[in-house]
Design an enzyme around this catalytic site. Structure first.
Site, PDB file in Angstrom:
ATOM      1  N   ASP A  35       0.767  -1.053  -0.363  1.00  0.00           N
ATOM      2  CA  ASP A  35       0.186   0.083   0.032  1.00  0.00           C
ATOM      3  C   ASP A  35       0.679   1.098  -0.124  1.00  0.00           C
ATOM      4  O   ASP A  35       2.077   0.986   0.166  1.00  0.00           O
ATOM      5  CB  ASP A  35      -0.395  -0.167   1.307  1.00  0.00           C
ATOM      6  CG  ASP A  35      -2.311  -1.150   0.761  1.00  0.00           C
ATOM      7  OD1 ASP A  35      -2.354  -1.797   0.230  1.00  0.00           O
ATOM      8  OD2 ASP A  35      -2.693  -1.563   2.053  1.00  0.00           O
ATOM      9  N   LYS A  57      -4.556   2.602  -2.433  1.00  0.00           N
ATOM     10  CA  LYS A  57      -5.054   4.082  -3.341  1.00  0.00           C
ATOM     11  C   LYS A  57      -4.530   4.922  -2.640  1.00  0.00           C
ATOM     12  O   LYS A  57      -4.978   4.702  -1.328  1.00  0.00           O
ATOM     13  CB  LYS A  57      -6.616   3.235  -2.528  1.00  0.00           C
ATOM     14  CG  LYS A  57      -6.600   2.128  -3.525  1.00  0.00           C
ATOM     15  CD  LYS A  57      -8.530   1.206  -3.130  1.00  0.00           C
ATOM     16  CE  LYS A  57      -7.769   0.606  -1.567  1.00  0.00           C
ATOM     17  NZ  LYS A  57      -6.963  -0.433  -2.737  1.00  0.00           N
ATOM     18  N   MET A 172      -9.575   6.924   9.213  1.00  0.00           N
ATOM     19  CA  MET A 172      -9.533   8.150   7.839  1.00  0.00           C
ATOM     20  C   MET A 172     -10.474   9.082   8.220  1.00  0.00           C
ATOM     21  O   MET A 172     -11.653   8.784   6.834  1.00  0.00           O
ATOM     22  CB  MET A 172      -9.888   6.899   7.230  1.00  0.00           C
ATOM     23  CG  MET A 172      -8.789   6.332   6.453  1.00  0.00           C
ATOM     24  SD  MET A 172      -9.095   4.814   5.890  1.00  0.00           S
ATOM     25  CE  MET A 172     -10.120   3.230   6.744  1.00  0.00           C
TER      26      MET A 172
END
Lengths: 257, 257
Positions: A35, A57, A172
């Site tokens: 990642d 991502k 997040m």
């Protein structure tokens, strides 16, 4: 012989917070799908000669879809490779590791998991915050601010969570902080509830914002904290503590607000 | 020069799940105060010549009180020693690390924290259970079955927690499983809710019991699982997954029920 896939947690970013097993698995890997979160210092532990594939991502930018990641893992294992799927934090906590394990199991590929130090613990610790504390909080909930579509997950009853009484640690969550704060305030959590936002925990850009549930949305906007950031909500966020920077090469601490 | 105290998480027991920093701190320690949980394999990483002091609380047996632990840490640091307080899992999650940090800060002793892999993630992972999973659970709550007096903590609103909708992972909960199950059933969680009990996660005696909220009390009693045990409550506990034993020397898996 068919290869295998290791789902490996890299911890919060500081290579000292990688587990010994994760380090030895990286040192023996043929193919590493990683990642965006595990940074250069962690990737330096990968065996020289191994293939590194960034699949992370970043906002609005997805080099590989989840289905493509599954296909790469399966393809690598079928080619007899020792494949590592390296993820920030822990692979089974908001890491989509469960989906990857399921895809591998369905394809008949042997897989193993190496749990990691989650930012849900490391980020508060870096700010001197114990997520539980006798007399203050006897539970902690890790929750994500994003569902698959980028919204607050509606499977979470935020009102109930607000009343449950423990620390809430939101991943997040920076872009959804206004919505989270409103729901918890509506559930009866006082506006004075301490909040800490820890950005880039354990990394050189680490920054900590100390605020309250009532003021956090505005304060976070003003502070312009870097991502990723973790939000700690609850009385423990106010526990004053003097924390020294780690002795090994790593984060210098910046205090905002 | 005054010494310092490191509050160090040892992870769930398997020495491969210790962080690299924890290992390097142990290799440089002068005095190590350790709980019962970090076993012999972890303690072998301590610098030969360092003083080892077992302060762990086993059931009904407390060699050192919390105040005595604080005094030993302070005394060691004032004598100029590099003192390590080694705890199972993570020092700031049900580890009383916050109390120790507060005592050290009050005494003017420099302290640092090394977060660890919590059994709250490692134990489910060892049983093939991701604590969060898209479409199944977008939050996980870590809660303790014991307050200071050995009762279910009454600062936790179990009914609210039951309604919040995430996975519940209960530490030190085996003896309170009946009470926890009753409260969650009363909050409306169905009796068919999957439950997994993971005993001695990552250690050679690891055992997994798969049951339901309605049946868990009786099943756990019948299975006679060893301590410590972690209870995972929620749909993720039923995610079927084929997990291989770790490649490095460590746990063989035993399946109960």
């Amino acid at each position: 012989a068919p290869g295998e896939v290791w789902l490996v947690g890299a911890g919060p970013g500081d290579p000292g917070l990688l587990t010994r097993r994760a380090a030895s698995v990286l040192a023996a890997a043929d193919l590493v799908l990683h990642d965006a979160l595990p940074g250069r210092a962690v990737l330096r532990l990968v065996r020289p000669g191994a293939t590194l594939l960034a699949v992370g991502k970043r906002k609005g930018h997805a080099p590989l879809s989840q289905a493509e990641i599954h296909a790469k893992l399966i393809e690598g294992a079928r080619a007899g490779l020792r494949v590592v799927r390296l993820k920030g934090g822990d692979p089974f906590l908001f890491g989509r590791g469960g989906e990857e394990a399921a895809a591998l199991a369905e394809a008949g590929i042997p897989w193993r998991v190496v749990p990691g130090v989650t930012a849900g613990l490391a980020a508060p610790a870096a700010a001197g915050i114990p997520v539980t504390h006798r007399g203050t909080a006897r539970a902690v909930t890790f929750v994500t601010g994003h569902d698959a579509a980028g919204n607050l997950p509606d499977s979470i009853d935020w009102a109930a969570l607000g009343r449950a009484g423990g620390t809430i640690t939101a991943f997040m969550a920076l872009t959804k902080l206004d919505e989270i704060a409103l729901r918890l305030l509506a559930a009866g959590r006082p506006a004075s509830t301490p909040v800490a936002v820890v950005a880039q925990a354990s990394l050189p850009g680490q920054a900590v914002l100390r605020t309250t549930l009532g003021a956090c949305t505005l304060d976070a906007r003003r502070a312009g904290l870097p991502m990723p950031a973790l939000v700690v909500i609850g009385e423990v966020a106010a526990l004053a503590a003097t924390l020294l920077p780690p002795a090994e090469p790593g984060p210098r601490r910046r205090q905002s607000a």
